[in-house]
Structures are given as C-alpha cells and as structure tokens.
Motif scaffolding. Structure first.
Motif, PDB file in Angstrom:
ATOM      1  N   ASP A 137      -3.148 -10.481   4.341  1.00  0.00           N
ATOM      2  CA  ASP A 137      -1.966 -11.347   4.296  1.00  0.00           C
ATOM      3  C   ASP A 137      -1.000 -10.749   3.280  1.00  0.00           C
ATOM      4  O   ASP A 137      -1.350 -10.582   2.107  1.00  0.00           O
ATOM      5  N   LEU A 138       0.233 -10.443   3.718  1.00  0.00           N
ATOM      6  CA  LEU A 138       1.195  -9.741   2.881  1.00  0.00           C
ATOM      7  C   LEU A 138       2.528 -10.478   2.876  1.00  0.00           C
ATOM      8  O   LEU A 138       3.006 -10.929   3.926  1.00  0.00           O
ATOM      9  N   SER A 139       3.143 -10.604   1.702  1.00  0.00           N
ATOM     10  CA  SER A 139       4.463 -11.225   1.608  1.00  0.00           C
ATOM     11  C   SER A 139       5.188 -10.667   0.397  1.00  0.00           C
ATOM     12  O   SER A 139       4.583 -10.035  -0.483  1.00  0.00           O
ATOM     13  N   VAL A 140       6.507 -10.870   0.359  1.00  0.00           N
ATOM     14  CA  VAL A 140       7.324 -10.514  -0.801  1.00  0.00           C
ATOM     15  C   VAL A 140       7.992 -11.787  -1.292  1.00  0.00           C
ATOM     16  O   VAL A 140       8.753 -12.420  -0.556  1.00  0.00           O
ATOM     17  N   GLU A 141       7.672 -12.182  -2.531  1.00  0.00           N
ATOM     18  CA  GLU A 141       8.184 -13.427  -3.107  1.00  0.00           C
ATOM     19  C   GLU A 141       8.981 -13.115  -4.367  1.00  0.00           C
ATOM     20  O   GLU A 141       8.431 -12.601  -5.343  1.00  0.00           O
ATOM     21  N   ASN A 142      10.296 -13.398  -4.307  1.00  0.00           N
ATOM     22  CA  ASN A 142      11.187 -13.098  -5.426  1.00  0.00           C
ATOM     23  C   ASN A 142      11.066 -11.635  -5.866  1.00  0.00           C
ATOM     24  O   ASN A 142      11.054 -11.319  -7.061  1.00  0.00           O
ATOM     25  N   GLY A 143      10.968 -10.759  -4.882  1.00  0.00           N
ATOM     26  CA  GLY A 143      10.891  -9.333  -5.141  1.00  0.00           C
ATOM     27  C   GLY A 143       9.512  -8.810  -5.462  1.00  0.00           C
ATOM     28  O   GLY A 143       9.322  -7.586  -5.564  1.00  0.00           O
ATOM     29  N   THR A 144       8.529  -9.698  -5.643  1.00  0.00           N
ATOM     30  CA  THR A 144       7.176  -9.278  -6.010  1.00  0.00           C
ATOM     31  C   THR A 144       6.277  -9.237  -4.788  1.00  0.00           C
ATOM     32  O   THR A 144       6.283 -10.154  -3.960  1.00  0.00           O
ATOM     33  N   VAL A 145       5.497  -8.153  -4.672  1.00  0.00           N
ATOM     34  CA  VAL A 145       4.600  -7.949  -3.525  1.00  0.00           C
ATOM     35  C   VAL A 145       3.311  -8.735  -3.759  1.00  0.00           C
ATOM     36  O   VAL A 145       2.605  -8.519  -4.756  1.00  0.00           O
ATOM     37  N   VAL A 157      -0.665   0.115  -1.669  1.00  0.00           N
ATOM     38  CA  VAL A 157       0.676  -0.429  -1.508  1.00  0.00           C
ATOM     39  C   VAL A 157       1.647   0.719  -1.200  1.00  0.00           C
ATOM     40  O   VAL A 157       1.702   1.713  -1.934  1.00  0.00           O
ATOM     41  N   ILE A 158       2.408   0.553  -0.129  1.00  0.00           N
ATOM     42  CA  ILE A 158       3.339   1.590   0.325  1.00  0.00           C
ATOM     43  C   ILE A 158       4.733   0.967   0.404  1.00  0.00           C
ATOM     44  O   ILE A 158       4.931  -0.017   1.121  1.00  0.00           O
ATOM     45  N   VAL A 159       5.677   1.536  -0.328  1.00  0.00           N
ATOM     46  CA  VAL A 159       7.046   1.018  -0.358  1.00  0.00           C
ATOM     47  C   VAL A 159       7.991   2.104   0.130  1.00  0.00           C
ATOM     48  O   VAL A 159       8.049   3.193  -0.446  1.00  0.00           O
ATOM     49  N   ASP A 160       8.691   1.831   1.209  1.00  0.00           N
ATOM     50  CA  ASP A 160       9.669   2.770   1.771  1.00  0.00           C
ATOM     51  C   ASP A 160       9.063   4.147   1.996  1.00  0.00           C
ATOM     52  O   ASP A 160       9.687   5.190   1.742  1.00  0.00           O
ATOM     53  N   GLY A 183      17.802  -4.735  -3.162  1.00  0.00           N
ATOM     54  CA  GLY A 183      18.042  -4.141  -1.859  1.00  0.00           C
ATOM     55  C   GLY A 183      16.885  -4.389  -0.914  1.00  0.00           C
ATOM     56  O   GLY A 183      15.825  -4.880  -1.311  1.00  0.00           O
ATOM     57  N   PRO A 184      17.055  -4.059   0.387  1.00  0.00           N
ATOM     58  CA  PRO A 184      15.987  -4.257   1.366  1.00  0.00           C
ATOM     59  C   PRO A 184      14.951  -3.135   1.299  1.00  0.00           C
ATOM     60  O   PRO A 184      15.289  -1.984   1.030  1.00  0.00           O
ATOM     61  N   HIS A 185      13.711  -3.490   1.546  1.00  0.00           N
ATOM     62  CA  HIS A 185      12.627  -2.512   1.483  1.00  0.00           C
ATOM     63  C   HIS A 185      11.605  -2.798   2.582  1.00  0.00           C
ATOM     64  O   HIS A 185      11.400  -3.958   2.965  1.00  0.00           O
ATOM     65  N   VAL A 186      10.956  -1.734   3.055  1.00  0.00           N
ATOM     66  CA  VAL A 186       9.822  -1.859   3.971  1.00  0.00           C
ATOM     67  C   VAL A 186       8.550  -1.724   3.142  1.00  0.00           C
ATOM     68  O   VAL A 186       8.338  -0.703   2.484  1.00  0.00           O
ATOM     69  N   ALA A 206      -6.693  -1.172   8.346  1.00  0.00           N
ATOM     70  CA  ALA A 206      -5.840  -2.323   8.656  1.00  0.00           C
ATOM     71  C   ALA A 206      -4.558  -2.184   7.856  1.00  0.00           C
ATOM     72  O   ALA A 206      -4.587  -1.856   6.670  1.00  0.00           O
ATOM     73  N   VAL A 207      -3.429  -2.404   8.505  1.00  0.00           N
ATOM     74  CA  VAL A 207      -2.122  -2.273   7.857  1.00  0.00           C
ATOM     75  C   VAL A 207      -1.292  -3.506   8.156  1.00  0.00           C
ATOM     76  O   VAL A 207      -1.189  -3.937   9.308  1.00  0.00           O
ATOM     77  N   ALA A 208      -0.702  -4.094   7.122  1.00  0.00           N
ATOM     78  CA  ALA A 208       0.259  -5.187   7.280  1.00  0.00           C
ATOM     79  C   ALA A 208       1.620  -4.686   6.799  1.00  0.00           C
ATOM     80  O   ALA A 208       1.709  -3.950   5.819  1.00  0.00           O
ATOM     81  N   THR A 209       2.687  -5.083   7.502  1.00  0.00           N
ATOM     82  CA  THR A 209       4.035  -4.611   7.182  1.00  0.00           C
ATOM     83  C   THR A 209       4.998  -5.787   7.120  1.00  0.00           C
ATOM     84  O   THR A 209       4.971  -6.661   7.992  1.00  0.00           O
ATOM     85  N   VAL A 210       5.842  -5.807   6.093  1.00  0.00           N
ATOM     86  CA  VAL A 210       6.887  -6.830   5.981  1.00  0.00           C
ATOM     87  C   VAL A 210       8.166  -6.175   5.468  1.00  0.00           C
ATOM     88  O   VAL A 210       8.131  -5.126   4.821  1.00  0.00           O
ATOM     89  N   MET A 211       9.290  -6.783   5.765  1.00  0.00           N
ATOM     90  CA  MET A 211      10.561  -6.429   5.152  1.00  0.00           C
ATOM     91  C   MET A 211      10.751  -7.328   3.932  1.00  0.00           C
ATOM     92  O   MET A 211      10.567  -8.554   4.023  1.00  0.00           O
ATOM     93  N   GLY A 212      11.107  -6.762   2.799  1.00  0.00           N
ATOM     94  CA  GLY A 212      11.258  -7.555   1.586  1.00  0.00           C
ATOM     95  C   GLY A 212      12.549  -7.231   0.867  1.00  0.00           C
ATOM     96  O   GLY A 212      13.040  -6.102   0.896  1.00  0.00           O
ATOM     97  N   GLU A 213      13.099  -8.238   0.198  1.00  0.00           N
ATOM     98  CA  GLU A 213      14.328  -8.071  -0.583  1.00  0.00           C
ATOM     99  C   GLU A 213      13.954  -7.988  -2.060  1.00  0.00           C
ATOM    100  O   GLU A 213      13.184  -8.806  -2.571  1.00  0.00           O
TER     101      GLU A 213
END
Length: 574
Positions: free
Chosen positions: A290-298, A310-313, A330-333, A346-353
């Motif tokens: 389960d993956l999410s970005v909350e207030n910029g924090t992964v 953890v993989i960012v961009d 800014g936006p990030h993958v 197993a890989v989970a992917t989200v777009m995060g600000e």
C-alpha cells in the motif's frame, strides 16, 4: 575483471568453502572439479584478448560446450570502440545458451571469456568462470525447472563491459522478466568466495543454499565489483556477483595460469549457483504494497514488514522505512518495490505532489562528503558506476545524533552512511546535514556530480584513411547498425583516422572530419613535415542522443590536396 577506482559500500557475504560438505538439497547437483579444470585449460589455449583472431575459436568452443549440455545457442556480434587498427575492425561475440522453461521468469548465469591482454592466459580471469558456468548448465540438465535459464558468455568485458551492455540494450523486452542475474568472475583461487549484492536486492542472499556457511562482512562496493554485474545493476536488474580476491595480484598478468587454480572451489561455486537457481524456481507472488504520498511524504505498508525499495522519478533511493522520504515541490512518480523469497517482485506506483524543501546552509566541518566535488565546480565530478554511495564523514561523531540527506532535493531523514542509490543518467546533487542533540545544525556539505557512461554504447563510426604511398589516396568506410531503441541511451560514435606518410608526398595537410546529427562537427588535421615520418593514427568522436525511434545518419570524410573520400554511417532504432 576490470579494475575499478571509486569507493563505496555494499553488502558482501563471505562464503567459506574449505571442508564444507553439500547438504541434502544439493546432493543431486554435484559438480566435478576435473571437468571444470579440463574446460579451463582448453580455453587458456586460445588467446582471447582484444584483436586476437583466436577469439573466434574460443567462442566456437563455448558454443559446442553449450550445445552438448542441451542448450539452444545463438551468438550476437558487436564492435569494439577504440580498436580500428589491430585489426581494422575488431568484433567480438556474446554466446547465449538458453534452457527454455514453462514460465516467463528468467535467471541469467554469466561469465566473460575475454582477457585483458595477449600476455595473460586468463585462467582465473575468467576461463574458470566460464567453465564453472558451463558446469552449472551440465548439473542442471536433468533437473526440471519452470523458469528459463540464460547462460551467457560475454565478450568485451575487459574493454568496458561492452558485451553485457550491448546484450541488455538489444533485449529490453527481457529486463522485467529477469528474476536475478548471477555473474561469475574470478571464482577459482584460494579457498573462499565473496558474494556482493546491492542493499536493494539483499533478498538474493537468502536464496543462496544454507550449506554454504555464510558470514556477512562489510566491503567497499565500487572497489569490489566492477564486472558485468555492473551493467545489470545499471538496468535495475537484481544481480549477485560471485568472486574471490586471492587472485587479485596475478590477474591481468602471465601468472594467471590454470595450474595455480583451486578447481574444488570452482565446483563448490557451481553447486551454489545451481542450488540458487533451483531454490528460485518456485516463483509465486511478491508481497502486496500500500503506497501513498501525504503532504509530500512517502508512506507505505507491506505484509510481514518486507524491505521496501523507494524509487522517485526513476532513481532508486534504496531500501528505506516508511515516512523517511519527503518530495521536493512539484509532481513526482513514486514507486515502492519489494521481493518475495523466490524473487517475485511487487511494485506499487503513485503520482505525488511535493512540498517546499530548503536544505540548511550552515557552514562547518561537522560533516563532509569524502568523494565529492565543491558545488558549481566546473567540470563537476563524473561517475561511471550504476550505484552511488551517499556516504559522509563525521568530524565529531559523538556530537551528531542524526544526519539527513538531500538527493536531488528529495529529503531522506536519518540517512544511513553509504546508502546506495541508483540514479538516472545526468546531473545530480547530494547534500548531507548533521544535527546535534538539541536539533541544531552542526554542519552541512554538498557535492554535485554527473552520472555518465553506464547508459552509453560505444559504436564504431567508421574508418578514414589517407595514404601517400605512390601518391595520395583517400578512403572512407562506414556501416549501418540496427538496434532496439532504449530511452536515455547515448551512443559514443568513434571514427578511426589513419594517416600513412611516405616520401612520395611533401608539405600536405591530411584532414579528417565527421559531421553528426544536430550539426555536430569534429575534425583532425595532420601536417606532413618534410624528412620526418609523420604517420599517425587517431580518433574523432561525437555523442548521439536519440530522441526516439528513427534513423540517424553521420558523414565521415578525409582529404589531402584535391583527393577526397567520404562515406555515410547510419543507426536505425526501432
């Protein structure tokens, strides 16, 4: 084995093999030292260095051995850069033996077969590695397997991992199917083996047969591993390298001879690899994430608290705890990846600000980055390794309670010293910030660097020749290449320039030129001084950064007086 030059840190296992009997799990996977010795001695009868005509015979020997072990074999030829004159166009081959399985999962077992120079027989580096790989293929021949196994003898390792990088570039559709790549390089000297993996892929260590008496010990990653596993790491593929250091003093010398080796150690290595292949064959699914970005924090969770990469961009920041990474504005993958005990991913992917992040700028010597260059230094330090250690030195460690890191603006709280990241190609920055017990900043340090070359492919751009024998003749030759397009890949196109001066012509200037895509122009001029023999050889080169599939052309030309030769080379990317 290529000689590395930059320090770093990774996980290394010390596998003590002297006097260890295989467990029941390996009873049916028994390697024979005499077979490995025979193949090693046979390979050492061929000169396998760059430019040697006997490399073809060595490749044919390996091909026959693979076929005898029931593998489906093909070869893939490629050109070396920087080798236009001995012979005029030097080619090598990768020999690929495939044992097809019932699933789309792939395990790669590899070893390079070229040598560093004609003066070395290359017994431990790396005829014995190839022989051990072939022994793995033999002892697995009667074992049912679900996954497909690729046994690859790479050429061009000693000249810059040319063979492995070329194979990976030509087979991008296989990358996601590869569960693990196992590289064998110097495995038959002394009485112990080392196994290195990136921290992102520590699960591979658990897949090694437990009978190997494994003891973990620290090592310097970028000093310890600079073989073909480096190319797989750059492609993001889980990789383990098996090797030893006992032969370090003799590799690349005439003393690297078959009679010096320990073939019992090589046989133990073959059994470890075979046991690992069998152990990974069960497959299965990776743990859910389960993956999410909350207030910029992964933020992430997974079953059984499995380690999370953890993989960012596109940049792997390594294995990190939930909540330790905050994204810059800014936006990030963002991706989170984890592995099951048999390599199921197993890989989970989200777009995060992200949020506004400003690293502290307090000066002080409390923390320094030992391998770095000063910010803004021109040119910045250039690194050519797949993995980069986020390492730092503390001047007064007893005063420091925490070090945070900022990699390309991404905040990593409580950064482990030597955290291994796998960046994308291009410019990067790393800042380390040391904090005291009261939360005050004791010091900061920053370095800028540019990651290059591991995503670069050497390409023979052609040969230009000006020959003054009996008068001036100018000639040019180039060819067309057809490859698969790989985003981010750069081609280093190198053109050979051959000027042959004789007493038949005086006071002339030989001109060599390459006109590349995007208006690139490169030139060299050789002036004929009377009396002196001005014959010389050189290179002109340029980079090609394809924007996508298509056909890319370059023109090479040479001239002297009213004589001229020209040819066009092409790269077709599909």
């Amino acid at each position: 084995m290529r000689q590395p030059s930059v320090p770093g840190v990774a996980a290394v296992l010390l596998v003590v093999l002297a006097g260890i009997a295989p467990t029941a799990a390996l009873d049916d996977l028994t390697a024979e030292p005499a077979r490995i010795e025979e193949m090693t001695r046979d390979l050492c009868t061929f000169e396998r260095a760059l430019g040697s005509e006997e490399r073809t015979a060595a490749a044919a020997y390996i091909t026959t051995a693979m076929e005898e072990r029931g593998l489906s074999v093909n070869t893939a030829r490629f050109a070396y850069a920087n080798c236009y004159f001995d012979p005029p166009l030097a080619l090598s081959s990768n020999i690929i033996g495939v044992r097809e399985g019932a699933t789309d999962r792939i395990v790669v077992v590899s070893a390079h077969y070229d040598t560093a120079g004609p003066e070395t027989p290359g017994a431990d580096d790396n005829a014995a590695g190839v022989a051990t790989m072939l022994e793995v293929a033999r002892i697995l021949n009667a074992t049912p397997l679900n996954q497909t196994v690729y046994f690859i003898a790479f050429g061009g390792e000693e000249t810059g991992l040319d063979g492995s990088r070329r194979w990976l570039a030509d087979n991008p559709d296989l990358h996601d199917r590869i569960v693990v790549a196992i590289n064998l390089d110097c495995v038959a000297s002394g009485d112990r083996l080392l196994a290195t993996v990136l921290p992102q892929h520590r699960w591979i260590l658990d897949a090694l047969p437990p009978s190997a008496c494994i003891k973990e010990t620290p090592a310097r990653l970028l000093d310890a591993a600079r073989g073909d596993e480096h190319a797989f790491r750059a492609a993001g593929i889980p990789t383990i390298r098996l090797y030893e250091r006992d032969s370090h003093a003799i590799i690349h010398t005439p003393d690297d001879r078959p009679e010096r080796l320990n073939y019992t150690l090589a046989a133990e290595c073959a059994e470890i690899v075979a046991g690992t292949v069998v152990g990974l064959d069960a497959g299965g699914d990776g743990p859910g994430i389960d993956l999410s970005v909350e207030n910029g924090t992964v933020i992430f969770t997974t079953l059984n608290d499995a380690p999370i990469e953890v993989i960012v961009d596109g940049t792997s920041l390594g294995v990190l705890p939930s909540g330790s990474v905050t994204l810059p504005k800014g936006p990030h993958v963002v991706q989170a990846a984890t592995y099951g005990p048999t390599g199921a991913k197993a890989v989970a992917t989200v777009m995060g600000e992200g949020v506004e992040i400003v690293p502290p700028t307090v000066s002080g010597s409390a923390v320094t980055i030992p391998w770095g260059a000063d910010p803004g230094e021109d040119p910045p330090i250039h690194l050519t390794f797949a993995a980069v250690p986020l390492s730092y030195h503390l001047d007064r460690p007893e005063k420091v309670v925490r070090v945070d890191g900022y990699f390309d603006g991404v905040l990593i709280r409580d950064l482990n010293n030597g955290q291994a990241v796998i960046p994308v190609r291009g410019p990067h920055s790393f800042t380390a910030v040391a904090y005291g017990a009261d939360g005050s900043v004791l010091g900061t340090d920053r370095t800028d660097f540019f990651l290059q070359q591991y995503g670069m492919v050497d390409l023979d751009g052609g040969l230009l020749r000006v020959d003054e024998t009996g008068g001036v003749t100018c000639s040019a030759s180039a060819r067309t290449y057809t490859y698969n397009y790989t985003p981010g890949e750069i081609y280093d196109i190198v053109v050979g320039c051959d000027y042959r001066d004789t007493a038949d012509v005086f006071l002339q200037t030989a001109e060599f030129r390459a006109d590349g895509p995007g208006g690139q122009k490169c030139e060299r001029h050789f002036f004929d001084v009377p009396v002196l023999n001005d014959s010389r050889r050189g290179e002109i080169r340029f980079w090609l950064e394809p924007e996508g599939p298509g056909t890319y052309h370059w023109t090479i030309s040479c001239s002297e007086g009213d004589r001229r030769g020209a040819e066009t080379g092409s790269l077709v990317l599909s």
